[in-house]
Every structure is written in structure tokens, then in C-alpha cells.
Design a protein around this motif. Structure first.
Motif, PDB file in Angstrom:
ATOM      1  N   GLY A  40     -17.627  10.249 -35.219  1.00 37.41           N
ATOM      2  CA  GLY A  40     -17.997  11.415 -36.021  1.00 37.41           C
ATOM      3  C   GLY A  40     -17.604  12.716 -35.346  1.00 37.41           C
TER       4      GLY A  40
ATOM      5  N   ASN B 151     -14.937  15.457 -36.798  1.00 38.02           N
ATOM      6  CA  ASN B 151     -15.362  16.853 -36.965  1.00 38.02           C
ATOM      7  C   ASN B 151     -14.457  17.808 -36.188  1.00 38.02           C
TER       8      ASN B 151
ATOM      9  N   HIS C  77     -12.082  20.775 -37.836  1.00 38.92           N
ATOM     10  CA  HIS C  77     -12.162  22.194 -37.457  1.00 38.92           C
ATOM     11  C   HIS C  77     -10.814  22.712 -36.945  1.00 38.92           C
TER      12      HIS C  77
ATOM     13  N   CYS D 263     -20.764  19.786 -34.668  1.00 40.46           N
ATOM     14  CA  CYS D 263     -20.629  18.331 -34.789  1.00 40.46           C
ATOM     15  C   CYS D 263     -21.970  17.625 -34.998  1.00 40.46           C
TER      16      CYS D 263
END
Length: 192
Positions: free
Chosen positions: A31, A35, A39, A58
Motif C-alpha cells: 500500500g 501510494n 503521489h 500513506c
């Protein structure tokens, strides 16, 4: 690495690549990686290595993020840019792909534009002719077709309307062309 540019609101996602990149990661690490890549893609440039801020983005603790970024830096999933920010080769390849597609589309559009201009130039050359010169050209082509048709019929006047003289006028009447009613002919003889 890359100058900041506006990125499209989507990122190509290849399932096989994603599985290969995250196969050995825990769910939290996977995850965090996704993330960070999101970004980086959104900004179009490396992101500052501000662990407390990135941890909030995050959704994890700063300690977890620091440990996970260490793993990513070690195995090459994330790299440090020249200016000290975090960057990903995956995002760079996406930016390069978009640039290549844009270049190809620009080149193809240039070719299409050139062909359109080329086709319009021939049309425009005829459009700029004066009405007098167009009439002269039409008469020349009419005369050429007349000459061709007279040549095809052998110049015979009985060949029909295609055997008109170059002036475009009908020839004077020939007695054989007149249709005379038999009764009228008989009356003329009696009167005559």
C-alpha cells in the motif's frame, strides 16, 4: 530526473508488473509503495523525503514508513533523485512513454497537415484563376471534345448534335432535315 509537468489523471497499470513488484511485500508495504508511486505520478517529479508528511499521506506511522522506504531504496523499487527526493523508475518510464506517444502523434499530425496543405494548394491554384481564364479553359476543353467527336464520326453532318461546328451554333437547315406533312405537300402542288 524530470521537470514538473501536469500528469493525466490516470496511470497505466499492468497487472503482471504490479504482482511482480509487490509479490514479496506485506500488505502495508504494498500500500505504501502504490501510494508513493501515485503521489510521484501526480506531481510529475520526485517527492521530498519528509517522513512524517509521507507517513500521513500513506496512512501509516513514521516508523513504518522509514523502515519501508529503506526496503524500497535497498531493492531499487524507489531511488533517490539528484536533488534528494524520492523517485521511481516506474513513474519515469510512464512519463517517457507519454512523451514518446505525444511525439509520434505530433509527427503524424504534421504529416496529415502537410498532405492537407498539398491537396488544398492544387485546389487553390484553380480557385485563384479569373473568371475569364476559366471561361477560356472551358471553351478549349469544349473545342477539344468537339474535335474528338468529329474525328470519331468522320466529320459527317448527319452524325447528330455532336457534330456541331466549332462556333457552337447549329448549322443552317438542310431540306432533308425538315419534316413535311404529306397533305401539306399535296396542297402546295395544287396551289402552285
Amino acid at each position: 530526473m524530470s521537470a514538473r509537468r501536469s500528469a493525466p489523471p490516470w496511470l497505466r497499470f499492468f497487472v503482471a508488473d504490479s504482482i511482480a513488484w509487490t509479490r514479496d511485500l506485506k500488505a502495508a508495504e504494498s500500500g505504501i509503495l502504490i501510494n508513493l508511486i501515485a503521489h510521484m505520478h501526480q506531481r510529475g517529479e520526485p517527492i521530498a523525503e519528509d517522513h512524517p508528511r509521507l507517513a500521513r499521506l500513506c496512512g501509516c506511522s513514521a516508523r513504518t514508513l522509514s523502515r519501508t522506504i529503506g526496503i524500497f531504496l535497498e531493492d531499487g523499487r524507489i531511488i533517490r533523485s539528484n536533488d534528494g527526493g524520492l523517485w521511481s523508475d516506474l513513474v519515469q518510464s510512464e512519463i517517457d512513454h507519454r512523451k514518446n506517444v505525444s511525439d509520434v502523434r505530433s509527427k503524424n499530425a504534421g504529416h496529415r497537415w502537410g498532405k492537407t496543405e498539398q491537396n488544398q494548394t492544387a485546389f487553390d491554384a484553380n480557385a485563384h484563376q479569373s473568371s475569364e481564364s476559366r471561361e477560356v479553359e472551358e471553351k478549349r476543353s469544349d473545342f477539344a471534345s468537339l474535335v474528338a467527336s468529329v474525328g470519331a464520326t468522320g466529320g459527317d453532318r448527319s452524325a447528330g448534335p455532336s457534330a456541331l461546328p466549332p462556333s457552337g451554333r447549329k448549322p443552317p437547315f438542310v431540306s432533308s432535315d425538315l419534316e413535311i406533312d404529306d397533305d401539306l405537300a399535296i396542297e402546295k402542288r395544287r396551289a402552285g
